[in-house]
Design an enzyme around this catalytic site. Structure first.
Site, PDB file in Angstrom:
ATOM      1  N   GLU A 110     -65.199  38.996 -48.025  1.00  0.00           N
ATOM      2  CA  GLU A 110     -64.516  38.329 -49.146  1.00  0.00           C
ATOM      3  C   GLU A 110     -64.761  38.971 -50.517  1.00  0.00           C
ATOM      4  OE1 GLU A 110     -66.264  36.725 -46.775  1.00  0.00           O
ATOM      5  OE2 GLU A 110     -64.589  35.865 -45.665  1.00  0.00           O
ATOM      6  N   ASP A 120     -60.586  27.111 -47.654  1.00  0.00           N
ATOM      7  CA  ASP A 120     -60.154  28.394 -48.242  1.00  0.00           C
ATOM      8  C   ASP A 120     -58.725  28.883 -47.956  1.00  0.00           C
ATOM      9  OD1 ASP A 120     -60.989  28.824 -45.603  1.00  0.00           O
ATOM     10  OD2 ASP A 120     -62.505  30.324 -46.071  1.00  0.00           O
ATOM     11  N   THR A 151     -54.973  36.189 -43.610  1.00  0.00           N
ATOM     12  CA  THR A 151     -56.348  35.927 -44.038  1.00  0.00           C
ATOM     13  C   THR A 151     -57.374  36.768 -43.278  1.00  0.00           C
ATOM     14  OG1 THR A 151     -57.905  34.183 -44.627  1.00  0.00           O
ATOM     15  CG2 THR A 151     -56.793  33.965 -42.489  1.00  0.00           C
ATOM     16  N   ARG A 188     -56.612  36.290 -35.949  1.00  0.00           N
ATOM     17  CA  ARG A 188     -57.117  37.584 -35.448  1.00  0.00           C
ATOM     18  C   ARG A 188     -56.160  38.210 -34.442  1.00  0.00           C
ATOM     19  NH1 ARG A 188     -63.687  37.237 -35.568  1.00  0.00           N
ATOM     20  NH2 ARG A 188     -63.820  35.315 -36.712  1.00  0.00           N
ATOM     21  N   GLU A 248     -58.521  30.770 -35.165  1.00  0.00           N
ATOM     22  CA  GLU A 248     -59.080  32.120 -35.022  1.00  0.00           C
ATOM     23  C   GLU A 248     -58.157  33.004 -34.179  1.00  0.00           C
ATOM     24  OE1 GLU A 248     -61.574  33.277 -36.631  1.00  0.00           O
ATOM     25  OE2 GLU A 248     -62.775  31.546 -37.222  1.00  0.00           O
TER      26      GLU A 248
HETATM   27  C1  DMJ Z   1     -62.362  35.873 -41.521  1.00  0.00           C
HETATM   28  O1  DMJ Z   1     -62.206  35.636 -40.168  1.00  0.00           O
HETATM   29  C2  DMJ Z   1     -61.192  35.352 -42.293  1.00  0.00           C
HETATM   30  O2  DMJ Z   1     -61.168  35.973 -43.527  1.00  0.00           O
HETATM   31  C3  DMJ Z   1     -61.213  33.862 -42.479  1.00  0.00           C
HETATM   32  O3  DMJ Z   1     -60.183  33.393 -43.325  1.00  0.00           O
HETATM   33  C4  DMJ Z   1     -62.520  33.367 -43.013  1.00  0.00           C
HETATM   34  N1  DMJ Z   1     -63.586  34.292 -42.931  1.00  0.00           N
HETATM   35  C5  DMJ Z   1     -63.685  35.307 -41.953  1.00  0.00           C
HETATM   36  C6  DMJ Z   1     -64.612  36.412 -42.411  1.00  0.00           C
HETATM   37  O4  DMJ Z   1     -65.617  36.038 -43.242  1.00  0.00           O
END
Ligand code: DMJ
Length: 521
Positions: free
Chosen positions: A424, A290, A512, A161, A157
């Site tokens: 998503e 994912d 992501t 982020r 995370e």
């Molecule tokens: C986000 O923090 C990112 O997209 C992560 O890959 C998975 N999902 C959350 C949001 O749903």
């Protein structure tokens, strides 16, 4: 101090005794390798400095159609509402509780107050032209963002982020402070890689560097979507600093994965960082799996399509996914299920909906020239996910939905009916829009935004909140404004109603968490 040291040594000895002979030997080998690496590092010279990549399309995208312009402005207004309330009630905290009007945080950020919303939101503010707000955020980061805190955070995370957010803010604005902070933070994550295999721990204490895994993960394993979602950011860190250490860490993970046997060609979600063996055989394109697949594709795109090894791994993985996990429901909806100990669970998560966009993004350059097939698959997933929204009362998608026993794209269990401002589905609409320009994707994006949904049911006077049941006409709030709502959901919506010359996909690859990083030509 002496007593504390003794106690620590005793604890470590106890831990060691619990381990098998093989594990202990693997640890000794890692220690040895580490010493050899350190010695090598002393001899090797840093990489030469590199020029900044070509930064195209960071200030454009104004649509000429007045209706589209109005919609885009509405999304910008929503961003301002989310930001202003966070500014007023949650400033410096990781997230906002929009109803209680105070700061909020979760265990992924440990007990730190690292302004996650500020860092996550910066690039969205920038592309929307909210420059005063961007400057406020920059000032806070400059003066307050400090990583020497005794806090145990999620490596994944923090990478997607914070490092992703800081790098994107650096590339967009050119402000050195973001690069410096990203590199400082990355240094704090490196101790997480000190495991017998080099597969990082899920969590690391930013101060002590001690790492460990989530208690709930199968057999002490690390998670595929976590250790497999570091590549883009770490390659950029090596690129910007000239220090190969980051690049080596992620390439080591890739090499290790390449050598492993995969049941049915599928990657299980769990891998033990001590033994290097798979944990439970559970494969998912949603939570836990994912973004590993996403980063294989994006590693190839980000390298200007030179990293063909990553493309091959992606192609192999999605071929196995298509064979074992993708099915059509009785009602004709294409869905991606989950593989659990030898059988297919006919359930799809909201998180899995990102895969529609991924298939479309990977269509060009696919094996056997199946571009049309993958674009079609992307469209089918987008359609299924739209159905999961359309079949609810609030026209917002549930966390997970089933295709079983007469149920189609609907959540069955009460604890799967919530919507927490996730991006998503809108992410997939945007990619599909970029590749097809089919107006239905803008229409679906608008349905989710204002016509029926987010602005109507999630907006409160103190910001935006998730809702606990999308099938209830009088929903209750979860009272959290997630930082990814500002980083991703609102950014993808804004891009959906912008022209394609804003952050063109030939030049930018989105991490992501929707932080754009330039292609390294
Ligand atoms: C986000 O923090 C990112 O997209 C992560 O890959 C998975 N999902 C959350 C949001 O749903």
């Amino acid at each position: 101090k002496i007593r504390a040291d003794h106690e620590k040594a005793l604890e470590e000895a106890k831990e060691k005794l619990k381990k098998s002979r093989d594990e202990i030997q693997a640890e000794i080998q890692t220690e040895k390798n580490k010493v050899v690496q350190e010695l090598k590092k002393k001899d090797s010279k840093p990489l030469p400095p590199v020029p900044l990549p070509n930064l195209i399309g960071i200030n454009s995208g104004e649509p000429s159609d007045p209706d589209i312009r109005e919609k885009r402005n509405k999304i910008k207004e929503m961003m301002k509402h989310a930001w202003d309330n966070y500014r007023q009630y949650g400033w410096g905290h990781n997230e906002l509780k929009p109803i209680a009007r105070k700061g909020h945080s979760t265990n992924i950020f440990g007990n730190s107050q690292m302004g996650a919303t500020i860092v996550d939101a910066l690039d969205t503010l920038y592309i929307m032209g909210l420059h005063d707000e961007f400057r406020e955020g920059q000032e806070w980061i400059d003066k307050n963002l400090d990583f020497s805190v005794n806090s145990e955070v999620s490596v994944f995370e923090v990478n997607i982020r914070f490092i992703g957010g800081l790098l994107a803010a650096y590339y967009l604005s050119g402000q050195e402070v973001f690069k410096i902070k990203a590199v400082q933070l990355a240094g704090k994550l490196l101790p997480a890689f000190n495991t017998p295999t080099g597969i990082p721990w899920a969590m690391v204490n930013l101060k002590s560097g001690v790492g460990r895994n989530w208690g709930w993960a199968s057999a002490g394993s690390s998670i595929l979507a976590e250790f497999g979602t570091l590549h883009m950011e770490f390659v950029h860190l090596s690129y910007l600093t000239g220090d190969p250490v980051y690049y080596n860490k992620v390439m080591h993970i890739r090499k290790l994965l390449q050598k492993m046997d995969r049941p049915n060609g599928l990657y299980p979600n769990y891998l033990n960082p001590r033994t290097g063996r798979w944990g439970q055989h559970h494969t998912s394109v949603g939570g836990l799996g994912d973004s590993f697949y996403e980063y294989l594709l994006k590693a190839w795109l980000m390298s200007d399509k030179m990293d063909t090894e990553a493309r091959k791994m992606y192609d192999d993985a999605i071929e196995a996914i298509e064979k074992h996990l993708i099915r059509k429901s009785n009602g004709g909806l294409t869905f991606i299920g989950e593989w659990k100990n030898g059988h297919l669970e006919r359930k799809m998560g909201h998180l899995t909906c990102f895969a529609g966009g991924m298939f479309a993004l990977g269509a060009d350059g696919s094996r056997d020239d199946k571009a049309g097939h993958y674009l079609q698959l992307g469209a089918e997933i987008a359609h299924t996910c739209h159905e999961s929204y359309d079949r609810t009362t609030l026209k917002l998608g549930p966390e997970a939905f089933k295709f079983d026993g007469g149920v189609e794209a609907v959540a069955v269990r009460q604890n799967e009916k919530y919507y927490i401002l996730r991006p998503e589905v809108i992410e997939t609409y945007w990619y599909m829009w970029r590749f097809t320009h089919d107006p239905k994707y803008r229409q679906w994006g608008w349905e989710a935004t204002q016509l029926n949904a987010i602005d109507k049911y999630c907006r409160v006077s103190g910001g935006f909140s998730g809702v606990k049941d999308v099938y209830s006409s009088s929903p209750t709030y979860d009272d959290v404004q997630q930082s990814f709502f500002l980083a991703e959901t609102l950014k993808y919506l804004y891009l959906l109603f912008s022209n394609d010359d804003l952050l063109p996909l030939d030049n930018w690859v989105f991490n992501t968490e929707a932080h754009p990083l330039p292609v390294l030509h």
